[in-house]
Design a protein around this motif. Structure first.
Motif, PDB file in Angstrom:
ATOM      1  N   GLN A 123     -50.287 -82.045 -33.992  1.00  0.00           N
ATOM      2  CA  GLN A 123     -49.487 -80.909 -33.570  1.00  0.00           C
ATOM      3  C   GLN A 123     -48.643 -81.309 -32.359  1.00  0.00           C
ATOM      4  O   GLN A 123     -49.137 -81.983 -31.457  1.00  0.00           O
ATOM      5  CB  GLN A 123     -50.391 -79.726 -33.214  1.00  0.00           C
ATOM      6  CG  GLN A 123     -51.128 -79.131 -34.410  1.00  0.00           C
ATOM      7  CD  GLN A 123     -50.146 -78.644 -35.468  1.00  0.00           C
ATOM      8  OE1 GLN A 123     -49.275 -77.822 -35.189  1.00  0.00           O
ATOM      9  NE2 GLN A 123     -50.312 -79.126 -36.701  1.00  0.00           N
ATOM     10  N   GLU A 160     -41.441 -80.374 -40.281  1.00  0.00           N
ATOM     11  CA  GLU A 160     -42.680 -80.605 -39.534  1.00  0.00           C
ATOM     12  C   GLU A 160     -43.492 -81.727 -40.175  1.00  0.00           C
ATOM     13  O   GLU A 160     -44.134 -82.512 -39.480  1.00  0.00           O
ATOM     14  CB  GLU A 160     -43.496 -79.320 -39.474  1.00  0.00           C
ATOM     15  CG  GLU A 160     -42.841 -78.219 -38.646  1.00  0.00           C
ATOM     16  CD  GLU A 160     -43.682 -76.958 -38.594  1.00  0.00           C
ATOM     17  OE1 GLU A 160     -44.803 -76.966 -39.157  1.00  0.00           O
ATOM     18  OE2 GLU A 160     -43.238 -75.964 -37.980  1.00  0.00           O
ATOM     19  N   LEU A 211     -52.078 -83.714 -39.578  1.00  0.00           N
ATOM     20  CA  LEU A 211     -50.949 -84.219 -38.811  1.00  0.00           C
ATOM     21  C   LEU A 211     -51.056 -83.776 -37.360  1.00  0.00           C
ATOM     22  O   LEU A 211     -51.539 -82.672 -37.072  1.00  0.00           O
ATOM     23  CB  LEU A 211     -49.638 -83.701 -39.400  1.00  0.00           C
ATOM     24  CG  LEU A 211     -49.268 -84.231 -40.786  1.00  0.00           C
ATOM     25  CD1 LEU A 211     -47.995 -83.556 -41.278  1.00  0.00           C
ATOM     26  CD2 LEU A 211     -49.092 -85.749 -40.761  1.00  0.00           C
ATOM     27  N   GLY A 215     -44.504 -85.083 -38.249  1.00  0.00           N
ATOM     28  CA  GLY A 215     -45.912 -85.412 -38.086  1.00  0.00           C
ATOM     29  C   GLY A 215     -46.262 -86.785 -38.627  1.00  0.00           C
ATOM     30  O   GLY A 215     -47.012 -87.549 -38.000  1.00  0.00           O
ATOM     31  N   GLU A 237     -55.329 -89.642 -33.558  1.00  0.00           N
ATOM     32  CA  GLU A 237     -54.281 -89.097 -34.414  1.00  0.00           C
ATOM     33  C   GLU A 237     -54.243 -89.835 -35.753  1.00  0.00           C
ATOM     34  O   GLU A 237     -54.116 -89.215 -36.819  1.00  0.00           O
ATOM     35  CB  GLU A 237     -52.922 -89.220 -33.728  1.00  0.00           C
ATOM     36  CG  GLU A 237     -52.722 -88.280 -32.554  1.00  0.00           C
ATOM     37  CD  GLU A 237     -51.346 -88.429 -31.925  1.00  0.00           C
ATOM     38  OE1 GLU A 237     -50.407 -88.852 -32.644  1.00  0.00           O
ATOM     39  OE2 GLU A 237     -51.203 -88.138 -30.723  1.00  0.00           O
ATOM     40  N   TRP A 268     -55.590 -88.286 -39.551  1.00  0.00           N
ATOM     41  CA  TRP A 268     -54.668 -88.282 -40.681  1.00  0.00           C
ATOM     42  C   TRP A 268     -55.272 -89.019 -41.873  1.00  0.00           C
ATOM     43  O   TRP A 268     -55.194 -88.559 -43.014  1.00  0.00           O
ATOM     44  CB  TRP A 268     -53.340 -88.931 -40.276  1.00  0.00           C
ATOM     45  CG  TRP A 268     -52.346 -88.984 -41.401  1.00  0.00           C
ATOM     46  CD1 TRP A 268     -51.599 -87.969 -41.891  1.00  0.00           C
ATOM     47  CD2 TRP A 268     -52.023 -90.136 -42.181  1.00  0.00           C
ATOM     48  NE1 TRP A 268     -50.815 -88.399 -42.930  1.00  0.00           N
ATOM     49  CE2 TRP A 268     -51.048 -89.735 -43.131  1.00  0.00           C
ATOM     50  CE3 TRP A 268     -52.444 -91.471 -42.171  1.00  0.00           C
ATOM     51  CZ2 TRP A 268     -50.501 -90.618 -44.061  1.00  0.00           C
ATOM     52  CZ3 TRP A 268     -51.889 -92.356 -43.090  1.00  0.00           C
ATOM     53  CH2 TRP A 268     -50.945 -91.925 -44.019  1.00  0.00           C
TER      54      TRP A 268
END
Length: 409
Positions: free
Chosen positions: A404, A327, A402, A331, A392, A396
């Protein structure tokens, strides 16, 4: 109405199948040149692009990601994105069609079982299937009914890119009594249970056949439900890579359209544009502000192309070892994809608009259709708000958050 593209003078059957990335890019540039010849006229006609899709098939570009042993190119996504970019420089609509086709061709690897992947890729490559897709997440979900050994898809989608020019269509829906379970399947496009409504009438990307579709009990064997065994799906992190890949496909044809606009504008400036009567210069190519504009736009395009290529290469370890992706890796990759999507959107819109500043008033004639580049980019960049891509990246940077996985992130 059928398309007006003249049949290619190149007989692709006499040419060796490209093997290297460079050979595939050379093939894509050949296709680009054929498409560019009458792109403005075909955009104005808005006819169904049967001939253009036949060109993609004849050239072998539709099998770019296919297994070599079945006649495919055996290439990976970094090459595919660059090929899409080249084709889109000749015709933005056909670049989008190729990009969506390659996405849906690859989707078997995304969610399919090993047996399904092998069967789909072999058959699609040998038969040179052209893929369409009816998977618009903003619409109500298509409902899937479990009917024993089969399932049926029923519902409507506002967009179905590829529609009438596709051999097969990717469908997606949710089980009737289990709306958390999504099912993908590949079905023949030409069947009574699928109705394409021919209602795509937008200002740009006019040849993408992206109108609405109605599904009236499309029957699919449970064995063809992608990734399911005994009616159960085993999720992987890799299943969520559909969004980063499709967003990079978008980037590819945005940048291709921008390149096409810049190259065609430069050709017009060199051969037709006149210097301003008070400039004291004889040629438009010697005008300082014209030189500055082309230098500025080219530098911006090169920068985003380089970022797009870098992000595509960063994803190779994920695609080469799907079961190992985490993940965190997914991400971090999506953040980089969001960044290049934001920059590609802004730069493509700027280039396709600002070229008029250096073309002159005579270049606004509808016959030349320089506006089609902007119309194409403007139409598709509304697919999902670019502000959310910047969000996004910003989240970060500021709080190490990160994205989803969703249908858009």
């Amino acid at each position: 109405m059928t398309s007006t593209l003249p049949r290619p003078t190149t007989d692709f059957s006499t040419l060796p199948t490209p093997r290297t990335e460079q050979e595939w890019l050379d093939r894509a540039r050949l296709v680009r040149g054929l498409l560019a010849v009458d792109a403005a006229a075909r955009d104005a006609a808005g006819a169904t692009p049967y001939t253009e899709v036949a060109l993609l098939k004849d050239s072998g570009l539709v099998t770019l990601l296919g297994p070599v042993e079945h006649g495919g190119g055996g290439q990976e996504w970094p090459t595919a994105y660059r090929v899409i970019r080249e084709v889109a420089a000749g015709d933005g609509s056909i670049g989008q069609l190729l990009g969506y086709h390659l996405l849906w061709f690859w989707a078997a690897r995304l969610v399919g079982t090993p047996e399904q992947i092998e069967q789909v890729e072999a058959e699609a490559t040998r038969q040179r299937w052209f893929f369409g897709g009816a998977v618009n997440p903003r619409d109500a979900d298509v409902v899937i009914r479990d009917e024993g050994d089969e399932i049926t898809f029923t519902g409507r989608k506002s967009f179905s890119t590829g529609s009438k020019v596709s051999d097969v269509t990717v469908l997606e829906g949710v089980l009737e009594n289990d709306p958390a379970t999504h099912v993908f399947a590949i079905v023949p496009s030409d069947q009574p249970a699928i109705t394409f409504h021919d209602d795509w009438d937008n200002i740009g990307q006019r040849l993408t056949e992206s109108g609405s579709v109605t599904l009236d009990g499309v029957r699919v064997p449970w064995a063809a439900a992608a990734g399911f065994r005994d009616k159960v799906f085993a999720p992987r992190v890799y299943n969520t890579l559909n969004v980063p890949v499709i967003q990079l496909v978008f980037v590819a044809f945005y940048l291709g359209i921008a390149r096409g606009a810049l190259d065609e504008a430069a050709q017009y400036t060199r051969g037709t544009s006149r210097a301003w009567l008070h400039s004291g210069l004889d040629r438009a190519v010697d005008e300082p502000y014209v030189i500055d504009t082309y230098g500025d736009l080219t530098a911006k395009l090169w920068a985003v192309e380089a970022l797009a290529d870098a992000v595509a290469l960063e994803a190779l370890p994920i695609h080469r070892d799907p079961d190992a992706v985490t993940e965190q890796a997914r991400g971090e990759h999506e953040v980089r994809v969001a960044a290049v999507k934001a920059r590609a959107t802004d730069v493509a819109l700027e280039i396709t608009s600002r070229v008029f500043e250096v073309l002159g008033a005579r270049a606004t004639t509808s016959t030349l259709a320089f506006d089609r580049f902007w119309r194409n980019v403007r139409t598709h960049t509304l697919h999902d708000p670019v502000a959310y891509k910047r969000r996004e990246v910003g989240r970060w940077v500021l709080v190490d958050e990160l994205p989803q996985p969703t249908w858009y992130s």
